[in-house]
Scaffold this motif. Sequence first.
Motif: not given
Length: 115
Positions: A66, A71, A108
């Motif tokens: 991530c 993210i 996500t």
Amino acid sequence: MTVKECYEFLGADYDGVLGRLMKEERVTKYLGKFLQDPMLEPLEKALEEKDYETAFRCAHNIKGVCQNLGITVLADVSSDLTEKLRGGEPSEDITPELEQVRQEYAKTVEALETL
């Protein structure tokens, strides 16, 4: 939804990942790979089995992937879980951190599936 809109929805770092990967096509490619890698299931299995070393590696993997993909929210919550698992069996309840990872992971995946 565009890739940039997806990142905005997730509160993620679109400009940072684009700076690292240089082209939106590459970002899309690696986001697709994210969807193909079931990272949450091995984490949950390891925790069920009280295999904290494996759980640590799984949480650390989610964090690293991530971070590389920008993210950020999922990276941050998985980082919190990683730190609680560092060194083996946690000394305190990790349920809140695990629940945050589950929620952000689901958010996500749902967002990425719209691309």
